[in-house]
Design a protein around this motif. Sequence first.
Motif, short mmCIF file in Angstrom:
data_model
loop_
_atom_site.label_atom_id
_atom_site.label_comp_id
_atom_site.label_asym_id
_atom_site.label_seq_id
_atom_site.Cartn_x
_atom_site.Cartn_y
_atom_site.Cartn_z
N UNK A 39 7.31 42.81 8.63
CA UNK A 39 5.91 42.63 8.21
C UNK A 39 5.11 43.90 8.46
N UNK A 40 3.95 43.95 7.85
CA UNK A 40 3.02 45.06 8.08
C UNK A 40 2.30 44.81 9.40
N UNK A 41 2.87 45.32 10.49
CA UNK A 41 2.33 45.07 11.83
C UNK A 41 1.61 46.31 12.32
N UNK A 91 18.78 49.15 -3.02
CA UNK A 91 18.25 50.51 -3.20
C UNK A 91 17.49 50.93 -1.95
N UNK A 92 17.24 52.21 -1.84
CA UNK A 92 16.45 52.75 -0.72
C UNK A 92 15.07 52.10 -0.72
N UNK A 93 14.48 51.94 -1.88
CA UNK A 93 13.15 51.30 -1.98
C UNK A 93 13.19 49.86 -1.49
N UNK A 94 14.21 49.12 -1.89
CA UNK A 94 14.33 47.73 -1.44
C UNK A 94 14.49 47.66 0.08
N UNK A 95 15.34 48.51 0.61
CA UNK A 95 15.57 48.51 2.05
C UNK A 95 14.30 48.90 2.80
N UNK A 96 13.58 49.87 2.29
CA UNK A 96 12.34 50.29 2.97
C UNK A 96 11.36 49.14 3.05
N UNK A 97 11.22 48.38 1.98
CA UNK A 97 10.30 47.24 1.97
C UNK A 97 10.82 46.10 2.85
N UNK A 98 12.11 45.84 2.80
CA UNK A 98 12.70 44.77 3.61
C UNK A 98 12.54 45.04 5.11
N UNK A 99 12.51 46.32 5.46
CA UNK A 99 12.44 46.69 6.88
C UNK A 99 11.02 46.96 7.36
N UNK A 100 10.04 46.75 6.50
CA UNK A 100 8.66 46.84 6.95
C UNK A 100 7.99 48.18 6.80
N UNK A 101 8.64 49.12 6.12
CA UNK A 101 8.00 50.42 5.88
C UNK A 101 7.06 50.28 4.70
N UNK A 102 5.94 50.96 4.75
CA UNK A 102 4.93 50.81 3.71
C UNK A 102 5.32 51.48 2.40
N UNK A 103 6.25 52.42 2.46
CA UNK A 103 6.72 53.08 1.24
C UNK A 103 8.09 53.71 1.49
N UNK A 105 8.82 56.71 0.94
CA UNK A 105 8.58 58.04 1.52
C UNK A 105 8.45 57.97 3.04
N UNK A 106 7.69 56.98 3.54
CA UNK A 106 7.57 56.80 4.99
C UNK A 106 8.91 56.44 5.60
N UNK A 107 9.63 55.57 4.92
CA UNK A 107 10.96 55.18 5.39
C UNK A 107 11.85 56.41 5.54
N UNK A 108 11.90 57.23 4.50
CA UNK A 108 12.74 58.43 4.54
C UNK A 108 12.30 59.38 5.64
N UNK A 109 10.98 59.55 5.80
CA UNK A 109 10.45 60.43 6.84
C UNK A 109 10.90 59.96 8.23
N UNK A 110 10.67 58.68 8.55
CA UNK A 110 11.03 58.16 9.88
C UNK A 110 12.54 58.10 10.08
N UNK A 111 13.27 57.78 9.04
CA UNK A 111 14.73 57.72 9.13
C UNK A 111 15.29 59.10 9.46
N UNK A 112 14.82 60.10 8.72
CA UNK A 112 15.30 61.47 8.96
C UNK A 112 14.87 61.97 10.34
N UNK A 113 13.66 61.62 10.73
CA UNK A 113 13.17 62.02 12.06
C UNK A 113 14.06 61.41 13.15
N UNK A 114 14.49 60.18 12.97
CA UNK A 114 15.30 59.49 13.98
C UNK A 114 16.76 59.93 13.97
N UNK A 115 17.32 60.15 12.78
CA UNK A 115 18.76 60.37 12.68
C UNK A 115 19.18 61.75 12.17
N UNK A 116 18.20 62.54 11.72
CA UNK A 116 18.54 63.86 11.23
C UNK A 116 19.14 63.86 9.83
N UNK A 117 19.15 62.71 9.17
CA UNK A 117 19.67 62.58 7.81
C UNK A 117 18.73 61.68 7.03
#
Length: 125
Positions: A39-41, A91-103, A105-117
């Motif tokens: 959810x959008x928490x 898709x990446x978009x579907x996963x980002x929404x399912x996991x609560x990321x607002x977009x 782009x944010x999902x990719x940013x935080x994912x890369x920040x956490x895992x380096x990929x």
Amino acid sequence: RLFTEWINNTELSVQTQTTKQKASFTQEVEHFLLANYSQDIKISDIAYKYNVSERLLNLKFKKDLGVSPKQFLTQQRINTAKGHLLNTDYTISQISMMCGFSSPAYFTFYFKKALGKTPKEFRRG
């Protein structure tokens, strides 16, 4: 002597109850975050729900778990996303929404920040 023992035992009991209350509060917030990570928490919403200030929420959570509620929430979202990336064709978009990321782009940013990929790189292995 008997009175001194009673005082010491009472102090110990109060300290134990206080520790349990702290752990209970943090566990309650942790369970809420685990149940609602998709959810959008907002931290302000959690603070309001538990009738504490954002500052106190952050301090208690970090003291008990070593991370802030926002960091915990992001970690949960990333871990769930990793599972989806490896085990589904979403898709990446579907996963980002399912996991609560607002977009995505944010999902990719935080994912890369956490895992380096990026999520795409992670999925490729």
